[in-house]
Scaffold this motif. Structure first.
Motif, PDB file in Angstrom:
ATOM      1  N   ALA A 183      20.739  64.559  48.052  1.00  0.00           N
ATOM      2  CA  ALA A 183      21.452  64.303  46.557  1.00  0.00           C
ATOM      3  C   ALA A 183      22.551  65.548  46.247  1.00  0.00           C
ATOM      4  CB  ALA A 183      20.293  64.258  45.385  1.00  0.00           C
ATOM      5  N   HIS A 184      22.157  66.875  47.049  1.00  0.00           N
ATOM      6  CA  HIS A 184      23.127  67.946  46.640  1.00  0.00           C
ATOM      7  C   HIS A 184      24.188  67.616  47.412  1.00  0.00           C
ATOM      8  CE1 HIS A 184      22.663  70.054  50.636  1.00  0.00           C
ATOM      9  NE2 HIS A 184      21.492  69.378  50.507  1.00  0.00           N
ATOM     10  N   VAL A 185      24.392  66.867  48.169  1.00  0.00           N
ATOM     11  CA  VAL A 185      25.930  66.747  48.730  1.00  0.00           C
ATOM     12  C   VAL A 185      26.502  65.385  48.308  1.00  0.00           C
ATOM     13  CG1 VAL A 185      25.996  68.151  50.493  1.00  0.00           C
ATOM     14  CG2 VAL A 185      24.805  66.294  50.912  1.00  0.00           C
ATOM     15  N   LEU A 186      25.731  64.739  47.207  1.00  0.00           N
ATOM     16  CA  LEU A 186      26.481  63.596  46.318  1.00  0.00           C
ATOM     17  C   LEU A 186      27.348  64.150  45.119  1.00  0.00           C
ATOM     18  CD1 LEU A 186      23.640  61.073  46.772  1.00  0.00           C
ATOM     19  CD2 LEU A 186      25.935  61.163  48.062  1.00  0.00           C
ATOM     20  N   HIS A 187      28.530  63.846  44.907  1.00  0.00           N
ATOM     21  CA  HIS A 187      29.232  64.275  43.755  1.00  0.00           C
ATOM     22  C   HIS A 187      29.520  63.207  42.852  1.00  0.00           C
ATOM     23  CE1 HIS A 187      29.594  68.120  46.114  1.00  0.00           C
ATOM     24  NE2 HIS A 187      29.863  67.332  47.030  1.00  0.00           N
ATOM     25  N   THR A 188      29.414  63.344  41.570  1.00  0.00           N
ATOM     26  CA  THR A 188      29.658  62.542  40.646  1.00  0.00           C
ATOM     27  C   THR A 188      31.185  62.455  40.327  1.00  0.00           C
ATOM     28  OG1 THR A 188      29.079  63.757  38.892  1.00  0.00           O
ATOM     29  CG2 THR A 188      27.240  62.581  39.506  1.00  0.00           C
ATOM     30  N   LEU A 189      31.640  60.971  40.150  1.00  0.00           N
ATOM     31  CA  LEU A 189      32.917  60.886  39.989  1.00  0.00           C
ATOM     32  C   LEU A 189      33.424  60.953  38.343  1.00  0.00           C
ATOM     33  CD1 LEU A 189      33.649  57.840  42.359  1.00  0.00           C
ATOM     34  CD2 LEU A 189      33.455  60.108  42.760  1.00  0.00           C
ATOM     35  N   PRO A 190      34.540  61.464  38.247  1.00  0.00           N
ATOM     36  CA  PRO A 190      35.058  61.274  36.977  1.00  0.00           C
ATOM     37  C   PRO A 190      35.482  59.934  36.572  1.00  0.00           C
ATOM     38  CG  PRO A 190      36.210  63.253  38.295  1.00  0.00           C
ATOM     39  CD  PRO A 190      35.187  62.262  39.129  1.00  0.00           C
ATOM     40  N   ASP A 191      35.411  59.546  35.353  1.00  0.00           N
ATOM     41  CA  ASP A 191      35.942  58.206  34.996  1.00  0.00           C
ATOM     42  C   ASP A 191      37.360  57.588  35.572  1.00  0.00           C
ATOM     43  OD1 ASP A 191      33.472  57.957  33.677  1.00  0.00           O
ATOM     44  OD2 ASP A 191      34.342  58.371  31.784  1.00  0.00           O
ATOM     45  N   ALA A 192      38.210  58.480  35.519  1.00  0.00           N
ATOM     46  CA  ALA A 192      39.560  58.181  36.202  1.00  0.00           C
ATOM     47  C   ALA A 192      39.472  58.160  37.562  1.00  0.00           C
ATOM     48  CB  ALA A 192      40.797  59.514  35.651  1.00  0.00           C
ATOM     49  N   VAL A 193      38.599  58.311  38.303  1.00  0.00           N
ATOM     50  CA  VAL A 193      38.830  58.205  39.926  1.00  0.00           C
ATOM     51  C   VAL A 193      38.009  56.938  40.318  1.00  0.00           C
ATOM     52  CG1 VAL A 193      37.963  59.349  41.844  1.00  0.00           C
ATOM     53  CG2 VAL A 193      38.835  60.865  39.978  1.00  0.00           C
ATOM     54  N   SER A 194      38.892  56.133  41.043  1.00  0.00           N
ATOM     55  CA  SER A 194      38.227  54.682  41.595  1.00  0.00           C
ATOM     56  C   SER A 194      37.460  55.195  42.719  1.00  0.00           C
ATOM     57  CB  SER A 194      39.522  53.816  41.986  1.00  0.00           C
ATOM     58  OG  SER A 194      40.225  54.452  43.001  1.00  0.00           O
ATOM     59  N   PHE A 195      36.899  54.234  43.430  1.00  0.00           N
ATOM     60  CA  PHE A 195      35.879  54.383  44.774  1.00  0.00           C
ATOM     61  C   PHE A 195      36.923  54.806  45.776  1.00  0.00           C
ATOM     62  CE2 PHE A 195      32.929  51.571  42.161  1.00  0.00           C
ATOM     63  CZ  PHE A 195      32.017  52.437  42.177  1.00  0.00           C
ATOM     64  N   GLU A 196      38.151  54.086  45.975  1.00  0.00           N
ATOM     65  CA  GLU A 196      39.163  54.533  46.871  1.00  0.00           C
ATOM     66  C   GLU A 196      39.648  55.869  46.711  1.00  0.00           C
ATOM     67  OE1 GLU A 196      41.886  51.303  47.427  1.00  0.00           O
ATOM     68  OE2 GLU A 196      40.596  49.716  48.450  1.00  0.00           O
ATOM     69  N   ASP A 197      39.835  56.062  45.573  1.00  0.00           N
ATOM     70  CA  ASP A 197      40.444  57.535  45.469  1.00  0.00           C
ATOM     71  C   ASP A 197      39.371  58.393  45.829  1.00  0.00           C
ATOM     72  OD1 ASP A 197      42.672  56.778  44.290  1.00  0.00           O
ATOM     73  OD2 ASP A 197      41.928  56.990  42.212  1.00  0.00           O
ATOM     74  N   ALA A 198      38.061  58.141  45.512  1.00  0.00           N
ATOM     75  CA  ALA A 198      37.005  58.970  45.800  1.00  0.00           C
ATOM     76  C   ALA A 198      36.595  59.498  47.296  1.00  0.00           C
ATOM     77  CB  ALA A 198      35.595  58.752  45.365  1.00  0.00           C
ATOM     78  N   ALA A 199      37.187  58.055  48.099  1.00  0.00           N
ATOM     79  CA  ALA A 199      37.070  58.091  49.375  1.00  0.00           C
ATOM     80  C   ALA A 199      37.970  59.076  50.312  1.00  0.00           C
ATOM     81  CB  ALA A 199      37.150  56.678  50.187  1.00  0.00           C
ATOM     82  N   LEU A 200      39.226  59.152  49.548  1.00  0.00           N
ATOM     83  CA  LEU A 200      40.212  60.132  49.769  1.00  0.00           C
ATOM     84  C   LEU A 200      39.754  61.627  49.562  1.00  0.00           C
ATOM     85  CD1 LEU A 200      43.496  58.086  48.705  1.00  0.00           C
ATOM     86  CD2 LEU A 200      42.578  58.570  51.084  1.00  0.00           C
ATOM     87  N   ALA A 201      38.926  61.789  48.821  1.00  0.00           N
ATOM     88  CA  ALA A 201      38.401  63.074  48.501  1.00  0.00           C
ATOM     89  C   ALA A 201      37.987  63.954  49.855  1.00  0.00           C
ATOM     90  CB  ALA A 201      37.223  63.132  47.408  1.00  0.00           C
ATOM     91  N   GLU A 202      37.553  63.134  50.790  1.00  0.00           N
ATOM     92  CA  GLU A 202      37.035  63.804  51.999  1.00  0.00           C
ATOM     93  C   GLU A 202      38.225  64.309  52.774  1.00  0.00           C
ATOM     94  OE1 GLU A 202      35.575  64.671  55.978  1.00  0.00           O
ATOM     95  OE2 GLU A 202      37.514  63.369  55.515  1.00  0.00           O
ATOM     96  N   PRO A 203      39.327  63.599  53.256  1.00  0.00           N
ATOM     97  CA  PRO A 203      40.674  64.072  53.823  1.00  0.00           C
ATOM     98  C   PRO A 203      41.275  65.142  52.881  1.00  0.00           C
ATOM     99  CG  PRO A 203      40.931  61.863  53.415  1.00  0.00           C
ATOM    100  CD  PRO A 203      39.438  61.899  53.192  1.00  0.00           C
ATOM    101  N   LEU A 204      41.240  64.868  51.652  1.00  0.00           N
ATOM    102  CA  LEU A 204      41.863  65.916  50.613  1.00  0.00           C
ATOM    103  C   LEU A 204      41.165  67.067  50.791  1.00  0.00           C
ATOM    104  CD1 LEU A 204      44.126  66.449  48.553  1.00  0.00           C
ATOM    105  CD2 LEU A 204      42.186  65.495  46.843  1.00  0.00           C
ATOM    106  N   SER A 205      39.753  67.205  50.816  1.00  0.00           N
ATOM    107  CA  SER A 205      39.231  68.381  51.086  1.00  0.00           C
ATOM    108  C   SER A 205      39.365  69.135  52.376  1.00  0.00           C
ATOM    109  CB  SER A 205      37.600  67.973  51.208  1.00  0.00           C
ATOM    110  OG  SER A 205      36.886  67.800  49.884  1.00  0.00           O
ATOM    111  N   VAL A 206      39.912  68.653  53.330  1.00  0.00           N
ATOM    112  CA  VAL A 206      40.181  69.287  54.578  1.00  0.00           C
ATOM    113  C   VAL A 206      41.453  70.001  54.125  1.00  0.00           C
ATOM    114  CG1 VAL A 206      41.269  68.970  56.785  1.00  0.00           C
ATOM    115  CG2 VAL A 206      39.477  67.578  56.200  1.00  0.00           C
ATOM    116  N   LEU A 207      42.390  69.591  53.502  1.00  0.00           N
ATOM    117  CA  LEU A 207      43.710  70.220  52.934  1.00  0.00           C
ATOM    118  C   LEU A 207      43.310  71.469  52.023  1.00  0.00           C
ATOM    119  CD1 LEU A 207      45.982  69.607  54.499  1.00  0.00           C
ATOM    120  CD2 LEU A 207      44.836  67.603  54.284  1.00  0.00           C
ATOM    121  N   ILE A 208      42.348  71.026  50.985  1.00  0.00           N
ATOM    122  CA  ILE A 208      42.234  72.281  50.018  1.00  0.00           C
ATOM    123  C   ILE A 208      41.712  73.173  50.637  1.00  0.00           C
ATOM    124  CG2 ILE A 208      40.564  72.738  48.264  1.00  0.00           C
ATOM    125  CD1 ILE A 208      40.865  69.816  47.091  1.00  0.00           C
TER     126      ILE A 208
END
Length: 388
Positions: A141-166
């Motif tokens: 559970a500690h590596v599951l992150h709740t989604l803001p309302d404005a973020v779709s499931f597909e957007d949230a999947a992009l959080a992983e490659p985006l994390s690489v860049l951040i």
């Protein structure tokens, strides 16, 4: 409790190169500290593709059947004992790496370097930790992150490659007003462009050997200017390779009107199976400004000759960047903010979990039957629509 009494679920399981099967598996309840997530969207990645095609990714070879997928989001369906931060029904992004939280690297906040880290869908550790190409999975559970309302499931999947860049941007100290060159415009390279703009880069340009990808990058505002490297026969020697890299670098800098080079160079080609050039490093170093920085983000870049003396005398910093640490909250906040423009254009094709092999075959080809370019392919389990 006998397994017979437990529900079954489907998983896309890789047994060997191009041997992907949809298996029925027992769905176990979540254990202490875990939550069960119904996977809604999984983005396919270059490393997934390497496993699918070759049964290995670099040095990491399949030792047992493995569920791929690590760019994912879904809905919590159950929580195990001791889980206080999540409840069923919450929408979450899944951070695939499970760190030990006990070593020096973890205590210093660099858990991406944790020697005991197990990464879902990677064959680096054994027993392997299954990834997200299944209907449901149990995950800490500690590596599951709740989604803001404005973020779709597909957007949230992009959080992983985006994390690489951040993570890479933090390591490069990317700041407003700098010039940025991105080499390789697959999903990671396009996100590097988008993030650089978001951080206030004064100029963002992109380089690739694929003209259609470059046209996409420019048309959708990811890069202001682009340069297509000319195809050339294989270099006959390391010296020939160095000379050619220098010529290409000089030509590129002239075309962009940045004769002194760029402040930050993001090298994002390593995971792109279509790019088989051994001049990434050379090229990157010769396009960085004196005192600039080269970020090596691409995974799987082969060994290559580097003009290190030139880098030393010009104080060009060459930095590796591996995955990410403590990036997901920032990634999800950025996705919710709307500051990263045209990200929806990155997802070009969608498949159901039962069609996972077809999704990988399309990713391999790089264009669909209508001649459209393939960028990010999403696989869904049909749990709910990709957009909430």
């Amino acid at each position: 409790m006998s397994p017979v009494a437990l529900p079954q679920q489907h998983a896309a399981v890789l047994y060997g190169p191009k041997d992907l099967r949809i298996d029925d598996r027992t769905l176990w309840p979540p254990q202490q500290g875990q939550a069960q997530v119904a996977i809604v969207s999984t983005g396919l990645c270059g490393s997934d593709l390497h496993y699918y095609l070759h049964g290995r990714n670099g040095d990491f070879a399949l030792q047992a059947p493995l569920v791929l997928g690590h760019e994912a989001a879904g809905i919590v369906t159950a929580v195990g004992p001791g889980v206080k931060n999540l409840v069923p029904g919450q929408r979450v992004a899944i951070e695939a790496g499970v760190m030990c939280n006990n070593c020096d690297y973890c205590s210093k906040g660099r858990y991406n370097l944790c020697k005991s880290l197990r990464f879902a869908s990677s064959a680096k550790t054994f027993p392997h930790l299954d990834g997200t190409l299944q209907e449901r999975m149990n995950h800490p559970a500690h590596v599951l992150h709740t989604l803001p309302d404005a973020v779709s499931f597909e957007d949230a999947a992009l959080a992983e490659p985006l994390s690489v860049l951040i993570h890479a941007s933090r390591r490069s100290n990317l700041t407003a007003g700098q010039t940025v060159l991105v080499y390789g415009v697959g999903t990671i390279g396009l996100l590097a462009c988008a993030l650089s703009k978001c951080y206030g880069a004064s100029r963002v340009v992109a380089v690739d050997i694929n003209q259609s990808r470059l046209a996409f990058a420019k048309a959708h505002g990811f890069a202001e200017d682009v340069f297509c490297l000319p195809a050339a026969p294989k270099a006959k020697s390391p010296e020939d390779q160095l000379r050619r890299a220098k010529e290409n670098a000089d030509r590129l800098l002239e075309v962009f009107g940045e004769q002194d080079g760029f402040d930050v160079v993001f090298e994002c080609t390593g995971a792109e199976p279509c790019i088989q050039m051994a001049i990434h490093g050379l090229f990157s170093m010769q396009t960085a400004i004196t005192g600039g920085r080269v970020m090596l983000i691409g995974m799987g870049t082969r060994n290559t000759s580097l003009p290190l003396s030139a880098a030393a005398t010009r104080e060009v910093d060459i930095q590796g960047s591996f995955r990410y640490a403590h990036t997901y909250p920032d990634a999800l906040a950025l996705l919710a903010s709307g500051k990263l423009q045209n990200l929806d254009k990155l997802v070009t094709h969608r498949f159901h979990l039962s069609e996972t092999a077809r999704a990988f075959d399309l990713l391999t080809r790089g264009v669909d039957e209508r001649g459209n370019m393939v960028l990010k392919v999403m696989v869904g389990s049909g749990n709910t629509s990709s957009h909430h």
